[in-house]
Write an enzyme that holds these catalytic residues in place. Structure first.
Site, PDB file in Angstrom:
ATOM      1  N   CYS A  19       0.828  -1.206   0.000  1.00 39.81           N
ATOM      2  CA  CYS A  19       0.000   0.000   0.000  1.00 39.81           C
ATOM      3  C   CYS A  19       0.864   1.259   0.000  1.00 39.81           C
ATOM      4  O   CYS A  19       1.519   1.557  -0.969  1.00 39.81           O
ATOM      5  CB  CYS A  19      -0.988  -0.042   1.161  1.00 39.81           C
ATOM      6  SG  CYS A  19      -2.329   1.143   0.998  1.00 39.81           S
ATOM      7  N   HIS A  78      -3.472  -5.546   1.043  1.00 35.13           N
ATOM      8  CA  HIS A  78      -2.766  -5.799   2.309  1.00 35.13           C
ATOM      9  C   HIS A  78      -2.732  -7.292   2.671  1.00 35.13           C
ATOM     10  O   HIS A  78      -3.657  -7.769   3.336  1.00 35.13           O
ATOM     11  CB  HIS A  78      -3.487  -5.071   3.443  1.00 35.13           C
ATOM     12  CG  HIS A  78      -3.311  -3.592   3.428  1.00 35.13           C
ATOM     13  ND1 HIS A  78      -2.335  -2.962   4.156  1.00 35.13           N
ATOM     14  CD2 HIS A  78      -3.987  -2.617   2.776  1.00 35.13           C
ATOM     15  CE1 HIS A  78      -2.411  -1.652   3.966  1.00 35.13           C
ATOM     16  NE2 HIS A  78      -3.409  -1.412   3.126  1.00 35.13           N
ATOM     17  N   GLU A 115      -1.052  -8.677   4.952  1.00 30.06           N
ATOM     18  CA  GLU A 115      -0.958  -8.852   6.411  1.00 30.06           C
ATOM     19  C   GLU A 115      -2.342  -8.773   7.068  1.00 30.06           C
ATOM     20  O   GLU A 115      -2.505  -9.192   8.192  1.00 30.06           O
ATOM     21  CB  GLU A 115       0.010  -7.821   7.013  1.00 30.06           C
ATOM     22  CG  GLU A 115      -0.554  -6.440   7.289  1.00 30.06           C
ATOM     23  CD  GLU A 115      -0.722  -5.575   6.041  1.00 30.06           C
ATOM     24  OE1 GLU A 115      -0.510  -6.087   4.921  1.00 30.06           O
ATOM     25  OE2 GLU A 115      -1.092  -4.388   6.185  1.00 30.06           O
TER      26      GLU A 115
END
Lengths: 80, 229
Positions: free
Chosen positions: B86, B203, B205
């Protein structure tokens, strides 16, 4: 010395924010507005240097930091 | 093997990324403060999401001048693994470690939603555990994710197989509807010519544990760990 730098999108890059402003103006009845490109203005105060020196530094600053040359172009004028 | 997660003022996915690497994958992980001049011998640098320097000027534009980023550039030039997520991707673009630039999403909205990505190239340190064509579901959260690149450069990155992820329908079909932010060629993730620097807007994560709605992001971390082992 004071310099004003104008950074805006290159013609090949879409400017959705400018489009949104244009559409708003059309809604308000300003149908004569054909296009809007939105940009950024930087007013830079410099210690007293020659015009030649300013003409060297300002494009450098603009290219390195103020504008992203991939999507943006810049122009400047010495205002004071 | 050691991971380093960079913290800029305004990073906000730094702890999520650290948690996933350290606690979910049980890897040695350290934070790297942007003012440091050393990468502390990490094997992979992760630039996390967030709003470095408040996104002032342009997303990622100020972060590229951090002392640590000069180290990261050198590390990347030598072949070190760098993953930008990002805002981390935006920083990599500003640093010119990856080609192109981000502009505002086409609908001028901050987009925070799950998207589907089609995996285009699996011969990379970041996707070697995936299969070509795999569709993964990972969230995005950004305002400036509308990828732009000059047509000549787009042609080059296509030829070099540098496009890693593209926004797609759940079945892998590429469409304008799936291309939520308006990115050129549905590009969601991109690698450098050396193959060691990946930038992606979604993302991974935030999609590494079932409790968060998807574990699909794990494939990226699993690939990196497998590559470094």
């Amino acid at each position: 010395m004071k310099v004003r730098v104008l950074v805006s999108f290159k013609d090949s890059v879409l400017d959705p924010q400018g489009q949104a402003v244009k559409n708003a103006l059309h809604t308000l009845g300003y149908g004569g507005v054909i296009d809007i490109r939105q940009g950024k203005v930087f007013e830079i105060e410099l210690e007293d240097i020659s015009v030649e020196e300013a003409n060297r530094i300002i494009p450098e600053i603009s290219d390195k930091v103020l504008a992203n040359p991939i999507i943006e172009k810049f122009e400047y004028q010495i205002i004071e | 093997m050691k991971f380093g997660v960079v913290i800029f003022p305004g990073s906000n996915c730094d702890y999520d990324t650290y948690f996933v690497l350290k606690d979910v994958f049980d890897q040695e992980t350290t934070f790297l403060w942007h003012k440091e001049h050393s990468l502390h011998d990490v094997d992979c640098v992760v630039l996390p999401g967030g709003f470095s320097y408040g996104d002032y000027l342009r997303s990622g534009a100020i972060a590229k001048f951090s002392p640590l980023m000069q180290e990261v550039k050198e590390f990347a030039d030598k072949g070190g693994l760098v993953l930008g997520i990002c805002n981390g991707f935006q920083v990599l673009l500003e640093l010119e470690l990856l080609p192109g630039a981000m502009t505002r999403n086409k609908n001028l909205k901050f987009l925070c939603q799950h998207v589907h990505l089609r995996t285009e190239n699996t011969h990379t340190p970041f996707t070697n555990r995936a299969r070509k064509g795999d569709v993964i579901k990972i969230p995005i959260a950004h305002f400036d994710g509308n990828y732009f690149v000059e047509p000549e450069t787009l042609h080059t990155i296509k030829q070099n197989d540098q496009i890693i992820f593209r926004y797609s329908e759940p079945n892998g079909h590429l469409s304008e509807r799936a291309n939520v932010n308006g990115s050129m060629h549905n590009i969601a993730g991109l690698i450098n010519t050396g193959g060691n620097v990946l930038g992606m807007m979604p993302h991974p994560e935030r999609a590494s544990e079932a409790i968060l709605g998807s574990k699909d992001g794990r494939i990226i971390f699993e690939s990196i760990i497998h590559w470094l082992r």
